[in-house]
Motif scaffolding. Sequence first.
Motif, PDB file in Angstrom:
ATOM      1  N   TYR A  94     -20.394 -21.817 -36.949  1.00 45.49           N
ATOM      2  CA  TYR A  94     -19.213 -21.256 -37.609  1.00 45.49           C
ATOM      3  C   TYR A  94     -17.929 -21.519 -36.826  1.00 45.49           C
ATOM      4  CZ  TYR A  94     -19.255 -17.148 -34.453  1.00 45.49           C
ATOM      5  OH  TYR A  94     -19.207 -16.326 -33.359  1.00 45.49           O
ATOM      6  N   LYS A  95     -18.049 -21.845 -35.532  1.00 49.17           N
ATOM      7  CA  LYS A  95     -16.868 -22.120 -34.716  1.00 49.17           C
ATOM      8  C   LYS A  95     -16.374 -23.557 -34.856  1.00 49.17           C
ATOM      9  CE  LYS A  95     -17.833 -18.790 -31.004  1.00 49.17           C
ATOM     10  NZ  LYS A  95     -18.007 -18.636 -29.532  1.00 49.17           N
ATOM     11  N   ASN A  96     -17.112 -24.373 -35.586  1.00 44.53           N
ATOM     12  CA  ASN A  96     -16.812 -25.802 -35.623  1.00 44.53           C
ATOM     13  C   ASN A  96     -15.812 -26.180 -36.708  1.00 44.53           C
ATOM     14  OD1 ASN A  96     -18.543 -26.198 -33.514  1.00 44.53           O
ATOM     15  ND2 ASN A  96     -20.279 -26.819 -34.792  1.00 44.53           N
ATOM     16  N   TRP A  97     -14.962 -27.125 -36.351  1.00 41.22           N
ATOM     17  CA  TRP A  97     -13.996 -27.672 -37.287  1.00 41.22           C
ATOM     18  C   TRP A  97     -14.681 -28.765 -38.101  1.00 41.22           C
ATOM     19  CZ3 TRP A  97      -9.395 -31.375 -36.223  1.00 41.22           C
ATOM     20  CH2 TRP A  97      -8.417 -31.231 -37.229  1.00 41.22           C
ATOM     21  N   THR A  98     -13.920 -29.469 -38.952  1.00 41.97           N
ATOM     22  CA  THR A  98     -14.501 -30.448 -39.862  1.00 41.97           C
ATOM     23  C   THR A  98     -14.523 -31.854 -39.268  1.00 41.97           C
ATOM     24  OG1 THR A  98     -12.367 -30.962 -40.898  1.00 41.97           O
ATOM     25  CG2 THR A  98     -13.623 -29.111 -41.809  1.00 41.97           C
ATOM     26  N   ALA A  99     -15.518 -32.634 -39.668  1.00 40.78           N
ATOM     27  CA  ALA A  99     -15.596 -34.027 -39.231  1.00 40.78           C
ATOM     28  C   ALA A  99     -14.374 -34.811 -39.702  1.00 40.78           C
ATOM     29  CB  ALA A  99     -16.875 -34.666 -39.773  1.00 40.78           C
ATOM     30  N   THR A 100     -13.934 -34.551 -40.923  1.00 46.95           N
ATOM     31  CA  THR A 100     -12.765 -35.253 -41.463  1.00 46.95           C
ATOM     32  C   THR A 100     -11.523 -34.965 -40.639  1.00 46.95           C
ATOM     33  OG1 THR A 100     -13.671 -35.185 -43.708  1.00 46.95           O
ATOM     34  CG2 THR A 100     -11.303 -35.544 -43.492  1.00 46.95           C
ATOM     35  N   GLY A 101     -11.334 -33.714 -40.255  1.00 41.07           N
ATOM     36  CA  GLY A 101     -10.187 -33.358 -39.429  1.00 41.07           C
ATOM     37  C   GLY A 101     -10.207 -34.070 -38.085  1.00 41.07           C
ATOM     38  N   TYR A 102     -11.364 -34.086 -37.458  1.00 42.97           N
ATOM     39  CA  TYR A 102     -11.483 -34.769 -36.170  1.00 42.97           C
ATOM     40  C   TYR A 102     -11.201 -36.261 -36.299  1.00 42.97           C
ATOM     41  CZ  TYR A 102     -13.517 -30.776 -33.675  1.00 42.97           C
ATOM     42  OH  TYR A 102     -13.722 -29.572 -33.063  1.00 42.97           O
ATOM     43  N   VAL A 103     -11.683 -36.868 -37.382  1.00 46.69           N
ATOM     44  CA  VAL A 103     -11.463 -38.298 -37.591  1.00 46.69           C
ATOM     45  C   VAL A 103      -9.972 -38.603 -37.666  1.00 46.69           C
ATOM     46  CG1 VAL A 103     -11.711 -40.175 -39.273  1.00 46.69           C
ATOM     47  CG2 VAL A 103     -13.696 -38.776 -38.651  1.00 46.69           C
ATOM     48  N   GLU A 104      -9.231 -37.794 -38.399  1.00 50.04           N
ATOM     49  CA  GLU A 104      -7.790 -38.032 -38.518  1.00 50.04           C
ATOM     50  C   GLU A 104      -7.094 -37.896 -37.164  1.00 50.04           C
ATOM     51  OE1 GLU A 104      -6.238 -35.540 -41.605  1.00 50.04           O
ATOM     52  OE2 GLU A 104      -7.567 -36.378 -43.140  1.00 50.04           O
ATOM     53  N   VAL A 105      -7.526 -36.950 -36.357  1.00 45.31           N
ATOM     54  CA  VAL A 105      -6.936 -36.779 -35.023  1.00 45.31           C
ATOM     55  C   VAL A 105      -7.290 -37.959 -34.117  1.00 45.31           C
ATOM     56  CG1 VAL A 105      -6.954 -35.348 -32.939  1.00 45.31           C
ATOM     57  CG2 VAL A 105      -6.897 -34.263 -35.194  1.00 45.31           C
ATOM     58  N   ILE A 106      -8.536 -38.392 -34.187  1.00 44.64           N
ATOM     59  CA  ILE A 106      -8.974 -39.522 -33.357  1.00 44.64           C
ATOM     60  C   ILE A 106      -8.199 -40.786 -33.713  1.00 44.64           C
ATOM     61  CG2 ILE A 106     -10.909 -41.076 -32.878  1.00 44.64           C
ATOM     62  CD1 ILE A 106     -12.748 -38.594 -33.203  1.00 44.64           C
ATOM     63  N   GLU A 107      -8.075 -41.055 -35.008  1.00 44.78           N
ATOM     64  CA  GLU A 107      -7.353 -42.267 -35.417  1.00 44.78           C
ATOM     65  C   GLU A 107      -5.898 -42.206 -34.966  1.00 44.78           C
ATOM     66  OE1 GLU A 107      -8.982 -44.687 -36.272  1.00 44.78           O
ATOM     67  OE2 GLU A 107     -10.540 -44.270 -37.747  1.00 44.78           O
ATOM     68  N   LEU A 124     -22.715 -33.100 -35.965  1.00 45.46           N
ATOM     69  CA  LEU A 124     -21.275 -33.188 -36.184  1.00 45.46           C
ATOM     70  C   LEU A 124     -20.725 -34.477 -35.589  1.00 45.46           C
ATOM     71  CD1 LEU A 124     -18.621 -32.058 -37.175  1.00 45.46           C
ATOM     72  CD2 LEU A 124     -18.497 -30.627 -35.122  1.00 45.46           C
ATOM     73  N   ALA A 125     -21.190 -34.831 -34.403  1.00 46.42           N
ATOM     74  CA  ALA A 125     -20.735 -36.078 -33.775  1.00 46.42           C
ATOM     75  C   ALA A 125     -21.121 -37.283 -34.621  1.00 46.42           C
ATOM     76  CB  ALA A 125     -21.330 -36.203 -32.372  1.00 46.42           C
ATOM     77  N   ASN A 126     -22.323 -37.272 -35.159  1.00 43.62           N
ATOM     78  CA  ASN A 126     -22.767 -38.387 -36.018  1.00 43.62           C
ATOM     79  C   ASN A 126     -21.924 -38.472 -37.291  1.00 43.62           C
ATOM     80  OD1 ASN A 126     -24.775 -39.087 -34.218  1.00 43.62           O
ATOM     81  ND2 ASN A 126     -26.392 -37.972 -35.294  1.00 43.62           N
TER      82      ASN A 126
END
Length: 349
Positions: A188-201, A223-225
């Motif tokens: 429940y503490k985890n953010w979204t994969a899509t959000g992380y992808v946008e930050v990484i890019e 989540l990492a995958n």
Amino acid sequence: MFTSAPQSLCILRLSAIGDVCNTIATVQAIQKQWPETQITWITGQLEAKLLDAVSGIEVIVFDKKAGIKGYRELWKKLKGRRFDALLHMQYAIRASIATLGIKAKYRIGFDKARSQDLQTLFTNIQVPSPKSLHVADGLMAFAKTIGVKDDTLSWSLTSSSKDRDWAIDKIQPQQRNLVLVPGASKAYKNWTATGYVEVIEHARQRGWNVILAGSPAQVEVDLANAIQSKLSEPCLSLVGQSSLMEMLALIDLADAVIAPDTGPTHMASAVQTPVIGLYAHHNPYRVGPYNYLDYVVSAYEDAILVETGKKSDQLDWRTRAKDPDAMQRIQSSSVINMFDKLVEDFYPQ
């Protein structure tokens, strides 16, 4: 309480990594004033590995999962020993039961404002709660209560040459390196994969190298995958491939860290690596990375206002947002803007 150095102190803080990391500042403040005092720290198995980074303490591991056998083994190790004071720094009933086998003149715990699970029944001195909400300040109040004069929170954590060499091999020396720890052990503490992808890019467009890191917990691996599958080009992923001390060395060498409400945010703060913490369920001013609270991205106030109709200062200081989707309130644009602010503040061109 002590006008001269006590001979021996016992610290009881079993978990979790973030809280143990915060407790280190208290222990090191005691060591700074009374370097001759013998300090014994009772903690959990995983948490004990982090204490390899701290010098001058005896560490006793308590197996929290072993039931009554774990208590008996702990009490056997402590048989015949007596401490000048026990700093009972974890109010959970499991921890309080462990104190039954610890002999000490002073048994120090939280006051009624911060204790839970009947902890005050297991102590004979209660530490006055500080005005600050932060857990780390509440822990440092123990040091102040026993007589430590300088209660400034600071950390000194060291990595072995082996762990540091491992981390050096993973860092790109010609670039700024962002270590992104996407997952916490509690989903429940985890953010979204899509959000992380946008930050990484975005970070990559700014010339940063991004490394994924985390524990082997399945929720973190999954989540990492998911992140890797959405990226234009996969990152180096060390999720599930490092020890806790290797993780500490990696964070120490990194230029910045992004993580949700999990231990690595506090590890980054302790080694003074700028960190952006992502929060929605707990008040970051209570549990965020102590040295970098100005770089937190939080949806906590919004989440609890929707749930309770009240602001945080109108609620109990421990109030948790219960919406399982609360982290999805965090917008990628907010994290990107905070990343840009961090870069401007710490690494201006």
